[in-house]
Write a protein that holds these residues in place. Structure first.
Motif, PDB file in Angstrom:
ATOM      1  N   THR A 166       0.841  -1.202   0.000  1.00  0.00           N
ATOM      2  CA  THR A 166       0.000   0.000   0.000  1.00  0.00           C
ATOM      3  C   THR A 166       0.872   1.246   0.000  1.00  0.00           C
ATOM      4  OG1 THR A 166      -0.094   0.141   2.421  1.00  0.00           O
ATOM      5  CG2 THR A 166      -1.725  -1.267   1.334  1.00  0.00           C
ATOM      6  N   SER A 178     -11.693   6.683   0.637  1.00  0.00           N
ATOM      7  CA  SER A 178     -12.075   5.594  -0.263  1.00  0.00           C
ATOM      8  C   SER A 178     -13.561   5.636  -0.625  1.00  0.00           C
ATOM      9  CB  SER A 178     -11.738   4.245   0.375  1.00  0.00           C
ATOM     10  OG  SER A 178     -12.383   4.103   1.617  1.00  0.00           O
ATOM     11  N   SER A 216     -14.875  -4.077   6.279  1.00  0.00           N
ATOM     12  CA  SER A 216     -13.717  -3.940   5.389  1.00  0.00           C
ATOM     13  C   SER A 216     -12.504  -3.375   6.118  1.00  0.00           C
ATOM     14  CB  SER A 216     -14.054  -3.024   4.203  1.00  0.00           C
ATOM     15  OG  SER A 216     -15.117  -3.559   3.466  1.00  0.00           O
ATOM     16  N   THR A 226      -4.414   2.916   0.777  1.00  0.00           N
ATOM     17  CA  THR A 226      -4.744   2.491  -0.593  1.00  0.00           C
ATOM     18  C   THR A 226      -3.628   1.648  -1.208  1.00  0.00           C
ATOM     19  OG1 THR A 226      -3.854   4.578  -1.443  1.00  0.00           O
ATOM     20  CG2 THR A 226      -6.226   4.466  -1.039  1.00  0.00           C
ATOM     21  N   THR A 231      -9.458  -7.367   3.085  1.00  0.00           N
ATOM     22  CA  THR A 231      -9.787  -6.448   1.993  1.00  0.00           C
ATOM     23  C   THR A 231      -8.563  -6.143   1.140  1.00  0.00           C
ATOM     24  OG1 THR A 231     -11.543  -5.438   3.314  1.00  0.00           O
ATOM     25  CG2 THR A 231     -10.723  -4.175   1.432  1.00  0.00           C
ATOM     26  N   LYS A 270      -7.349  -9.134  -0.913  1.00  0.00           N
ATOM     27  CA  LYS A 270      -8.194  -9.383  -2.077  1.00  0.00           C
ATOM     28  C   LYS A 270      -7.887  -8.387  -3.198  1.00  0.00           C
ATOM     29  CE  LYS A 270     -13.035 -10.014  -3.423  1.00  0.00           C
ATOM     30  NZ  LYS A 270     -14.448  -9.987  -2.965  1.00  0.00           N
ATOM     31  N   GLU A 271      -7.737  -7.099  -2.821  1.00  0.00           N
ATOM     32  CA  GLU A 271      -7.445  -6.064  -3.817  1.00  0.00           C
ATOM     33  C   GLU A 271      -6.081  -6.282  -4.466  1.00  0.00           C
ATOM     34  OE1 GLU A 271      -7.931  -2.063  -2.462  1.00  0.00           O
ATOM     35  OE2 GLU A 271      -9.773  -2.520  -1.374  1.00  0.00           O
TER      36      GLU A 271
END
Length: 822
Positions: free
Chosen positions: A524, A531, A623, A645, A678, A681-682
């Motif tokens: 990140t 977000s 999340s 992010t 979360t 997965k991203e």
């Protein structure tokens, strides 16, 4: 902003800080070959010595750097061994830095130190020796040449220590004699030496002389042609003899000093073979042997120079001069004469001469020479710039923050050269094998020349076979097969913004099949960003209120919200009576109405109902996002979620890693399960470990290793030190901005992203593949040559061709690594 939410967001960072401050991970059980580099505090194994010697009567003090310690107990062993030397006052070896300080009664007491440490199995080099000079050596085509130079110079009066590295073509000589004498002595051994007076003088001093090879080739051709036309054999033999003298003078000269220095290198073997051929009347064979050898050496030298130039080209990235602003005038100075704090002016299109900070102007900077990034980076006042990078547009004024010897590009060059000088485990094994193989075959050749003729009387036949064995006795192709491949791979990586700290780590990277990543700052961005924005009425009104409430806060989450609003051109409202509500949020009066921003607890106490937002709040909480509810006591305006992010390059980098046959990608984080799930997965990682303290990250690495994975750990090189040390390979990211990262990890990604990691893994695997190809090819060629000798199928010149030809093919195969692209 609710302090509880903010504290939870900072949780992982706090853990990392705690890790850095209280690091106590075990080192003795680590499998890392360079564990000492990752620890920044005292170890569990033994207490760490102080950084400097403090004596009332210190005598003379010398400083060294010791490499290869994998536990502080190694430092204790070295100290104990050195204390047995005569006239040594005190010894301090700092395990973390690898720095050894020795105090002695007189200068001669330091002579045995390097030899004693090397006997213990460690590498050592002197630091800051006034009498130590570096020379560029030309003409070396294998490691045996380096050994010949070392052995020869050690016999010279006034020379205290000699280190010659074949891969880099450099010699480090500590001597009291004039420089001219060292250059002359190296020349006697058959090589050309040039003193390196600064980092910019490391360039080839002269081109390879092809005239002797061409002349002797023509003479051999004339001799062979004349024999076909019935010209007396004496004439042909004279031409062959002249050809042998012309192309064989340099090898014979090197052979003389090789024998004198007790080095059994290829020059010795080839000279003996050529003289033997002349003795038994095989003048054509002898001349051909010498000519093929000289031709092979010339081609090998030219090819190897390509690998050495991969690093020398880095040295030319930073310009030699800089425009320094003095008052209202500009003065051109050599970069060596620029002082800290001087202001440089860099015009559009020019390279930046030194590391510094922009104090006026903004521009796009092409940082590819340092980080390998293909896209220029926007820089403004306050940003750091690096020497060797290119100012694409806009004039800049830069305050110098590092001298020329301390710039990032200088450190890269130094670290890469160090890496090229370190032997990989496979190379060390091959060198030991060659050291045993060559004398055995040499002795066997002598036996073949002497014993069989006693029984059958065929002296010339067995003498010839013995000469063939002499030629085959030098494992040139085998010895050269590994260092050239390693130097080529490290050079390619450096050009692409990746520092590989040595052949050991190149081999390890090629064997890696699982990679663990620290989450924050690696996968990140390491900083929060808005977000989601859910507005019950107007999003513009919601952002205006929250921007007003958070405008005066310096907290990262508040800054993220303000930045988000600024990007959408939202104006700040007139607010008064700003107040922080501890653990819950913030409050201000806007247009006579009290507005609040904070967590659920705040609005429950206010009695404000938020059923309309309940579904969104629960989804954000699941999340792992930080939630900021905005409203008054009577009604809500909406909710904003903030989260760390994913970097823009993370997903593609991880996908490319999977394409390189990496079996497991794993994320390690101190965040709770929801956030970890979360982000995992991203990002596309296959496994994750959440709620980890620093010591838990070590356990996660050990778990992967217990499952049979060769595991790499990717982190920032500081906060993840225990995990980096425990992993089979430690990889630090963002080395261009962090000196510590450049020093601590096994591999350093200079850019602040994972973009170059897949290329690094592919390059390492390709290097391992080429090394194996080279080794097997060299062994097979040598075995065939040995087998063909006794049936009489091998001629002397074919034996030479098999050796020099194989060496050349091995070099050319290794050079493919220099050309490998992403």
């Amino acid at each position: 902003m609710a302090h509880s939410d903010r504290e939870s967001y900072k949780g992982e960072k706090s853990c990392c800080q705690e890790q850095h401050e209280t690091q106590t991970a075990s080192c003795c059980g680590s499998s890392s070959a360079s564990l000492q580099k990752h620890h920044t505090h005292s170890s569990c194994c033994t207490s760490e010595p102080s950084e400097s010697i403090n004596l009332e009567n210190p005598g003379q003090i010398e400083t060294y750097r010791v490499y290869g310690m994998d536990c502080p107990s190694c430092a204790a062993t070295i100290e104990k061994s050195l204390r047995n030397l005569h006239d040594i006052h005190e010894i301090n070896l700092n395990y973390s830095t690898g720095k050894l300080q020795v105090s002695a009664a007189h200068s001669s007491a330091f002579s045995p130190i390097i030899r004693q440490v090397e006997k213990l199995g460690f590498d050592i080099e002197p630091l800051h020796h006034q009498n130590s000079k570096t020379y560029l050596i030309e003409g070396m085509d294998c490691a045996a040449c380096a050994n010949t130079i070392v052995n020869h110079l050690k016999n010279i009066s006034g020379v205290q220590d000699v280190r010659v590295n074949f891969s880099t073509g450099k010699a480090q000589v500590e001597h009291d004699t004039p420089t001219e004498e060292i250059i002359r002595e190296i020349s006697k051994a058959g090589y050309t030496a040039t003193l390196i007076t600064s980092s910019r003088t490391v360039s080839s001093s002269q081109k390879t002389n092809t005239l002797p090879v061409i002349t002797s080739g023509v003479l051999i051709a004339l001799g062979f042609t004349s024999s076909l036309f019935g010209i007396p054999l004496l004439i042909s033999n004279v031409l062959y003899a002249i050809a042998m003298i012309i192309s064989g003078y340099k090898p014979a000269k090197s052979a003389y000093y090789g024998i004198k220095s007790r080095s059994l290198d290829m020059n010795v073997l080839m000279t003996v073979a050529a003289l033997g051929a002349a003795i038994i009347g095989e003048w054509l064979e002898g001349a051909t042997v010498v000519w093929l050898f000289a031709l092979g050496v010339m081609l090998q030298t030219r090819s190897i120079e390509q690998t050495r130039n991969s690093i020398r080209n880095l040295m030319n990235l930073a310009p030699p001069d800089a425009w320094v602003k003095t008052g209202n005038t500009l003065i051109k100075k050599a970069v060596e004469d620029v002082a800290l704090g001087d202001v440089l002016v860099v015009k559009p299109g020019d390279r930046i001469p030194l590391d510094g900070e922009i104090i006026q102007g903004d521009s796009s900077i092409n940082q590819a020479p340092i980080t390998g990034e293909s896209i220029p980076v926007d820089k403004a006042v306050g940003d750091t710039v690096y020497a060797g990078t290119i100012n694409e547009n806009g004039s800049l004024e830069i305050k110098v923050t590092k001298l020329v010897k301390d710039t990032t590009i200088s450190k890269i060059i130094h670290l890469v050269e160090e890496a090229q000088e370190k032997k990989a485990p496979t190379q060390a094994f091959i060198d030991k094998f060659a050291a045993i193989y060559t004398p055995i075959v040499f002795i066997l050749a002598l036996f073949v020349m002497v014993l069989p003729p006693v029984f059958d009387g065929l002296w010339s036949e067995w003498f010839y076979k013995g000469l063939e064995l002499l030629v085959v006795a030098c494992p040139c192709a085998l010895v050269i097969s590994i260092p050239v491949a390693i130097v080529s791979a490290i050079g390619n990586a450096a050009k692409n913004g990746v520092l590989i700290k040595g052949g050991t780590f190149l081999e390890k990277a090629g064997a890696i099949n699982a990679i663990a990543f620290d989450k924050t700052g690696t996968l990140t961005e390491g900083k929060p960003a808005v977000s989601d924005v859910i507005a019950l009425k107007s999003e513009q009104d919601l952002l205006a209120v929250i921007k007003t409430l958070e405008a005066y806060s310096n907290h990262p989450i508040a800054k993220a919200i303000v930045t988000y609003a600024d990007e959408r051109n939202v104006d700040t409202l007139d607010g008064v009576n700003f107040r922080s509500i501890t653990g819950k949020g913030v409050q201000a009066t806007i247009n006579g109405t009290n507005y609040y921003a904070g967590n659920k607890k705040l609005f429950i106490e206010l009695g404000t109902t938020f059923e309309n937002l309940q579904t969104h709040v629960e989804r954000f909480e699941e999340s792992g996002k930080t939630i900021i509810i905005v409203g008054t006591e009577k009604e809500l305006l909406g909710v904003i979620s903030v989260a760390d992010t994913i970097r823009s390059t993370t997903v593609s980098a991880l996908q490319n890693l999977k394409n390189t046959s990496i079996k497991q990608t794993v994320m390690l984080t101190g965040d709770h399960e929801g956030t970890a799930k979360t982000i995992a997965k991203e990002a596309g990682v296959e496994r994750y470990f959440a709620n980890l303290l620093p010591e838990d990250k070590v356990k996660a690495i050990q778990k992967l290793q217990a499952e049979g994975y060769k595991t790499a750990m990717v982190g920032d090189g500081i906060n993840d030190a225990p995990a980096l040390a425990t992993a089979d390979l430690g990889i630090a990211m963002g080395g261009a901005g962090t000196d510590t990262a450049m020093e601590t990890a096994d591999i350093v990604l200079m850019a602040d992203n994972l973009e170059k990691l897949p290329h690094t893994i592919k390059l390492s695997r390709k290097a391992l593949k080429i090394i194996k190809q080279n080794i097997w090819f060299s062994i097979i060629i040598k075995a065939i040559a040995l087998i063909f000798i006794f049936p009489g199928w091998l001629t002397l010149w074919i034996a030479v061709l098999s050796d020099t030809g194989a060496a050349l093919l091995v070099i050319l195969n290794s050079l493919r690594l220099l050309k490998m692209k992403e």
